[in-house]
Design an enzyme around this catalytic site. Structure first.
Site, short mmCIF file in Angstrom:
data_model
loop_
_atom_site.label_atom_id
_atom_site.label_comp_id
_atom_site.label_asym_id
_atom_site.label_seq_id
_atom_site.Cartn_x
_atom_site.Cartn_y
_atom_site.Cartn_z
N PRO A 106 0.81 -1.07 -0.09
CA PRO A 106 -0.08 0.04 -0.05
C PRO A 106 0.83 1.38 0.11
O PRO A 106 2.17 1.29 0.56
CB PRO A 106 -0.74 -0.06 1.26
CG PRO A 106 0.05 -0.98 2.36
CD PRO A 106 0.96 -1.97 1.11
N CYS A 136 2.06 28.97 -16.82
CA CYS A 136 1.40 29.06 -18.14
C CYS A 136 0.97 27.80 -18.99
O CYS A 136 1.40 27.43 -19.93
CB CYS A 136 2.56 29.70 -19.07
SG CYS A 136 3.00 31.46 -18.20
N GLU A 137 -0.01 27.27 -18.27
CA GLU A 137 -0.87 26.27 -19.07
C GLU A 137 -2.18 26.22 -18.88
O GLU A 137 -2.62 26.39 -17.36
CB GLU A 137 -0.19 24.86 -18.63
CG GLU A 137 1.35 24.63 -18.76
CD GLU A 137 1.59 23.98 -20.31
OE1 GLU A 137 0.67 23.86 -20.90
OE2 GLU A 137 2.83 23.96 -20.55
N TYR A 184 -4.50 13.78 -14.13
CA TYR A 184 -5.45 12.43 -14.05
C TYR A 184 -7.05 12.92 -14.08
O TYR A 184 -7.71 12.45 -13.89
CB TYR A 184 -5.09 11.84 -12.73
CG TYR A 184 -3.90 11.04 -12.66
CD1 TYR A 184 -3.31 10.12 -13.42
CD2 TYR A 184 -3.13 11.34 -11.53
CE1 TYR A 184 -2.24 9.46 -13.36
CE2 TYR A 184 -2.04 10.76 -11.32
CZ TYR A 184 -1.55 9.81 -12.14
OH TYR A 184 -0.28 9.26 -11.98
N ARG A 201 -0.83 4.91 -1.50
CA ARG A 201 -1.77 5.89 -1.39
C ARG A 201 -2.61 5.75 -0.04
O ARG A 201 -2.75 6.71 0.65
CB ARG A 201 -2.74 5.93 -2.51
CG ARG A 201 -3.68 6.94 -2.59
CD ARG A 201 -4.78 6.59 -3.73
NE ARG A 201 -4.22 6.30 -4.86
CZ ARG A 201 -4.02 6.93 -6.04
NH1 ARG A 201 -4.38 8.21 -5.75
NH2 ARG A 201 -3.59 6.59 -7.28
N TYR A 261 1.44 11.45 -3.62
CA TYR A 261 1.50 11.68 -5.42
C TYR A 261 1.27 13.25 -5.18
O TYR A 261 0.75 13.58 -6.10
CB TYR A 261 0.47 11.10 -6.21
CG TYR A 261 0.61 9.45 -6.00
CD1 TYR A 261 1.76 8.75 -6.54
CD2 TYR A 261 -0.07 8.67 -5.48
CE1 TYR A 261 1.91 7.47 -6.43
CE2 TYR A 261 -0.06 7.38 -5.25
CZ TYR A 261 1.02 6.73 -5.81
OH TYR A 261 1.35 5.50 -5.62
#
Length: 442
Positions: free
Chosen positions: A303, A372-373, A345, A305, A400
């Site tokens: 495990p 800048c996206e 995601y 997450r 993450y």
């Protein structure tokens, strides 16, 4: 302040009941209307360390790890190998190592971190699809517990390196059972079109090949089907397929010492209803106890997450409010550089106030960063009462989060802090501008 239910959508905006959400989290709660992480006020944390800021609860990490130990205690030999890729901070690893955890790694860098944090190499499983000869050499010299092998060519490399070192390499083959984990395609790993593992229908021949290699010791069988699974059934389906192989291998004289079922059990980010660790164990234990009685097999779990995600938050400050005719944008000092999960995601993570704002009206905001996206967002269409200077908390960020952070747009990575029963300490200092070009030359 009025908090709304996480499942309630009004005029297209997501209303999150922050109190109900935190009631479902261990060691993250509101005290006197101020968000606390493991007994430490978010006000104190922001004033002391600034934002953006990752904060981890030591006691939540320990509680989440202990849930696995206790739930699978009916088995004689259980090794809970925390997946380092979820959060590789040394303090996180040291906390789990002291509690008795093993570790699941996918690089020599992760192995080095585990050893630096006081982990035992003999309780480490080395997973991952691209192990090089130099990686394998380092792991063998460290005394690695097991290689989870992904391909026959990898077996050949491990055998050759072990031969040059005069060692025998412990291995398990990672089997791809072609089971649909019903999760995001980017984090599905157990389907036949994924890059991971050895196909179920050639697994027996692969084990027979491994048996013929002089410097290989077969110790286990491994299966990992994906991440953020909210149901137990895919795990049971995968276990059934692995049991078929174990029976056939035993009939051919190939005896195993452990079965590794990987990780992947999901967490609640907003209003998901994943199976608990106890429910997960209840579903698997009858079959695992039968394997133990029949073959003496131990159990490895990996495990990541499920241990780290809800033990951490990302605190971020509103720098600019930009209402427009079509959209309202709250521009934060955190961005996809600090937390890429929503951009990568399309993950929907809870974003809650660290304390009530009694002067602003609730409006619908896109919570975005300054990168800048157009993909740079942390949450879309959130109902919040905001003013410049307010601090928001993104929960579920312990896994993450920092581990996938980058310096994109030449942004220093944030500070990390560990909270522990009202105490707090830096476990990674905030990067400086000079850190950004350290090692470069003109």
């Amino acid at each position: 302040m009025t908090f709304h239910t996480a499942s309630q959508t009004i005029d297209g905006a997501l209303h999150i009941d922050a109190r109900t959400l935190t009631d479902a989290l261990d060691f993250i709660d509101y005290q006197d209307d101020i968000l606390h992480i493991d007994g430490v006020s978010s006000d104190t944390l922001v004033q002391t360390y600034g934002t953006p800021l990752y904060v981890y609860s030591k006691n939540a990490l320990l509680a989440n790890y202990t849930a696995y130990v206790e739930s699978f205690s009916a088995l004689n030999d259980v090794q809970i190998c925390y997946a380092v890729k979820a959060n590789s901070n040394l303090a996180v690893l040291a906390t789990l190592a002291k509690a008795g955890a093993g570790f699941d790694i996918v690089s020599v860098g992760e192995l080095s971190r585990v050893l630096k944090a006081g982990g035992d190499a003999g309780r480490v499983v080395y997973s991952g699809v691209g192990k090089t000869a130099s990686d394998i050499k380092v792991a063998l010299e460290a005394g690695i517990g097991c290689f989870n092998v992904e391909a026959l060519s990898e077996l050949d490399t491990i055998n050759a390196v072990a031969q040059t070192l005069g060692k025998t390499a412990p291995i398990a083959l990672r089997i791809n059972p072609d089971v649909d984990a019903k999760t995001h395609p980017y984090i599905s790993t157990g389907m036949k079109d994924n890059k991971f593992g050895i196909a179920h229908d050639v697994a027996v021949s692969a084990y027979e090949y491994a048996k013929g290699l002089a410097n290989i010791e077969i110790v286990g069988i491994d299966c990992h089907i994906g991440s953020q699974l909210t149901e137990v059934k895919p795990f049971v389906d995968a276990l059934d397929k692995v049991i078929e192989l174990i029976d056939e291998l035993d009939a051919r004289g190939i005896r195993l010492k452990h079965i590794d079922l990987g990780g992947g059990l999901g967490v609640r980010y907003i209003d998901e209803n994943p199976a608990s660790v106890h429910e997960f164990a209840e579903a698997l234990l009858p079959k695992l106890l039968a394997l133990q009685a029949k073959y003496g097999l131990g159990l490895h779990l990996e495990p990541g997450r499920n241990i780290a995600a809800n033990a951490g938050v990302l605190l971020t400050k509103v720098d600019v409010l930009k209402p427009t005719e079509h959209k309202n944008f709250a521009i934060m000092d955190a961005s996809m550089s600090e937390l890429i999960r929503p951009a990568l995601y399309e993950s929907v993570m809870a974003i809650i106030p660290t304390k009530p704002n009694h002067t602003a009206d609730v409006a619908t905001w896109d919570i975005v960063g300054t990168v800048c996206e157009s993909s740079d967002f942390l949450g879309k269409d959130r109902a919040l009462a905001l003013q410049v200077g307010d601090v928001l908390a993104i929960t579920g960020a312990g896994a993450y989060g920092f581990t996938m952070a980058s310096n994109y747009n030449t942004r220093p990575r944030p500070c990390e802090v560990m909270a522990d029963g009202g105490l707090h300490r830096v476990v990674r200092v905030r990067e400086t501008l000079e850190d950004l070009w350290r090692g470069e030359s003109i």
